[in-house]
Design a protein around this motif. Structure first.
Motif, PDB file in Angstrom:
ATOM      1  N   ARG A 113      -9.587   8.089  -4.725  1.00 22.74           N
ATOM      2  CA  ARG A 113     -10.924   7.012  -4.987  1.00 22.74           C
ATOM      3  C   ARG A 113     -10.791   6.064  -3.663  1.00 22.74           C
ATOM      4  NH1 ARG A 113     -14.602   9.757  -6.640  1.00 22.74           N
ATOM      5  NH2 ARG A 113     -16.104   8.604  -8.256  1.00 22.74           N
ATOM      6  N   ASP A 114      -9.098   6.369  -3.739  1.00 16.49           N
ATOM      7  CA  ASP A 114      -8.696   4.995  -2.572  1.00 16.49           C
ATOM      8  C   ASP A 114      -8.543   3.393  -2.924  1.00 16.49           C
ATOM      9  OD1 ASP A 114      -6.942   4.198  -0.590  1.00 16.49           O
ATOM     10  OD2 ASP A 114      -8.325   4.104   0.850  1.00 16.49           O
ATOM     11  N   ARG A 115      -8.695   3.335  -3.968  1.00 13.04           N
ATOM     12  CA  ARG A 115      -8.868   2.158  -4.635  1.00 13.04           C
ATOM     13  C   ARG A 115      -7.917   1.726  -6.030  1.00 13.04           C
ATOM     14  NH1 ARG A 115     -14.659   0.262  -6.992  1.00 13.04           N
ATOM     15  NH2 ARG A 115     -13.565  -2.320  -6.067  1.00 13.04           N
ATOM     16  N   GLU A 144     -16.429   4.006  -5.717  1.00 13.60           N
ATOM     17  CA  GLU A 144     -16.092   4.566  -4.259  1.00 13.60           C
ATOM     18  C   GLU A 144     -16.241   2.612  -4.022  1.00 13.60           C
ATOM     19  OE1 GLU A 144     -17.050   6.566  -1.532  1.00 13.60           O
ATOM     20  OE2 GLU A 144     -17.250   8.600  -2.724  1.00 13.60           O
ATOM     21  N   THR A 145     -17.350   2.021  -4.410  1.00 12.97           N
ATOM     22  CA  THR A 145     -17.400   0.466  -3.520  1.00 12.97           C
ATOM     23  C   THR A 145     -18.241  -0.606  -5.046  1.00 12.97           C
ATOM     24  OG1 THR A 145     -19.731   0.351  -2.562  1.00 12.97           O
ATOM     25  CG2 THR A 145     -17.518   0.485  -1.286  1.00 12.97           C
ATOM     26  N   ASN A 204     -13.653  -5.785  -7.182  1.00 10.09           N
ATOM     27  CA  ASN A 204     -12.305  -5.433  -7.465  1.00 10.09           C
ATOM     28  C   ASN A 204     -12.624  -4.334  -8.675  1.00 10.09           C
ATOM     29  OD1 ASN A 204     -10.617  -5.381  -6.059  1.00 10.09           O
ATOM     30  ND2 ASN A 204     -10.590  -7.574  -6.211  1.00 10.09           N
ATOM     31  N   GLU A 220       0.233  -1.164   0.135  1.00 16.04           N
ATOM     32  CA  GLU A 220      -0.293  -0.144  -0.316  1.00 16.04           C
ATOM     33  C   GLU A 220       0.333   1.400  -0.128  1.00 16.04           C
ATOM     34  OE1 GLU A 220      -3.779   2.332  -0.385  1.00 16.04           O
ATOM     35  OE2 GLU A 220      -2.692   0.283  -0.665  1.00 16.04           O
TER      36      GLU A 220
END
Length: 318
Positions: A130-132, A102-103, A173, A72
């Motif tokens: 988006r922290d993805r 977002e999810t 994902n 990460e």
């Protein structure tokens, strides 16, 4: 007579200064044009070097950072490098980023440039906004390049089969696929899709029951191009070896803007062929709406000027 005077007399008598300057002036743009793509390769190897250091010192870093995902912090460190490059060199931006959920899962299908530098920048934007992480599918030959495997491990890049890609999506994902792949990168000179009968991405979306988000990056072919001379010869080489032999040139600091189209929802009544045609039409609509055809490097450079960019947008709307 001093040494400098002797050198001066030699250059004056035996070297045609004017001709040398003219030759330098003529050849410098050519050298720069073909050497700039090496900057991208250099960035990739800098990224790989950093990841090797990170992997070597993982235990110590884990104690310091106290995070669960070993990659990460590395992703965000390397991502900062690419985000800075995209902002400085291409004034890169993404339009309609809100289409990325977002999810939950989504399949992103994109046009493949001579060098898919836009997907590198796009992945970083999604990480930071988006922290993805966007998993990506790459051609098999890339995994044979020294240093690429650690990049693939960190950024979740896979060769990809229908089943493995579907499993990634079923785990909620994001996944990005370019159906044209290397073939489109080498020979899609005027933003034409070269998918042939490649239905893998459509089968993946139907298997995983996920929406598809079409993606296209404006001026991508003006940043990097493949040599169009000898196209038939390079086509034969590609058909025999499945390896990109056509030389790439460019690295021009043109304006790059990634456009995301409206998500195409899962429809169980569509066949893979029908879904492929629907996605192809969506990407072609993005090309027709946002891309100047035929592409022009000078105009793509001028797109970086805000005033001229605004006028160009108004022209598209009209």
């Amino acid at each position: 007579m001093s040494y400098l005077e002797g050198l001066s007399n030699f250059l004056r008598n035996y070297v045609d200064i004017d001709y040398s300057l003219w030759l330098t002036w003529c050849l410098t743009p050519l050298l720069i044009t073909f050497l700039l793509p090496a900057v991208i390769a250099l960035l990739l190897y800098i990224s790989a070097f950093w990841l090797y250091i990170y992997k070597l010192h993982w235990r110590r870093i884990k104690i310091t950072l106290q995070i669960g995902d070993r990659w990460e912090a590395a992703r965000k460190s390397v991502g900062a490098l690419w985000d800075a490059h995209g902002w400085i060199w291409h004034s890169y931006e993404v339009r309609n980023l809100h289409y990325i959920p977002e999810t939950g899962p989504a399949l992103i299908v994109y046009y493949h440039g001579a060098i898919p530098i836009d997907i590198y920048y796009f992945i970083v934007k999604v990480i930071f906004t988006r922290d993805r992480l966007v998993h990506t599918v790459a051609d098999h030959f890339l995994f044979k390049i020294p240093g690429f495997n650690i990049l693939a491990e960190c950024m979740k890049v896979i060769p990809g089969t229908v089943q493995s890609c579907a499993n990634i999506l079923k785990e909620d994902n994001l996944l990005a696929i370019s159906p044209g792949g290397v073939y489109e990168a080498q020979f899609g000179h005027n933003y034409n899709l070269m998918w042939k009968r490649r239905l893998g991405f459509a089968k993946v979306a139907l298997e995983a029951k996920v929406p598809i988000i079409p993606m296209f990056t404006e001026n991508l072919r003006e940043a990097f191009r493949t040599v169009s001379i000898g196209r038939r010869f390079f086509l034969k080489l590609y058909a025999m070896c499945k390896f990109p032999f056509a030389p790439i040139y460019g690295g021009f600091p043109v304006k790059l803007t990634t456009h995301l189209g409206k998500p195409i929802p899962y429809d169980p009544d569509l066949t893979p062929e029908q879904l492929q045609a629907k996605v192809a039409t969506a990407i072609e609509d993005l090309v027709n709406e946002h891309q100047r055809l035929p592409g022009n490097i000078l105009y793509a450079l001028l797109d970086r000027v805000p005033f001229l960019r605004k006028k160009q947008s108004q022209r598209h709307e009209d």
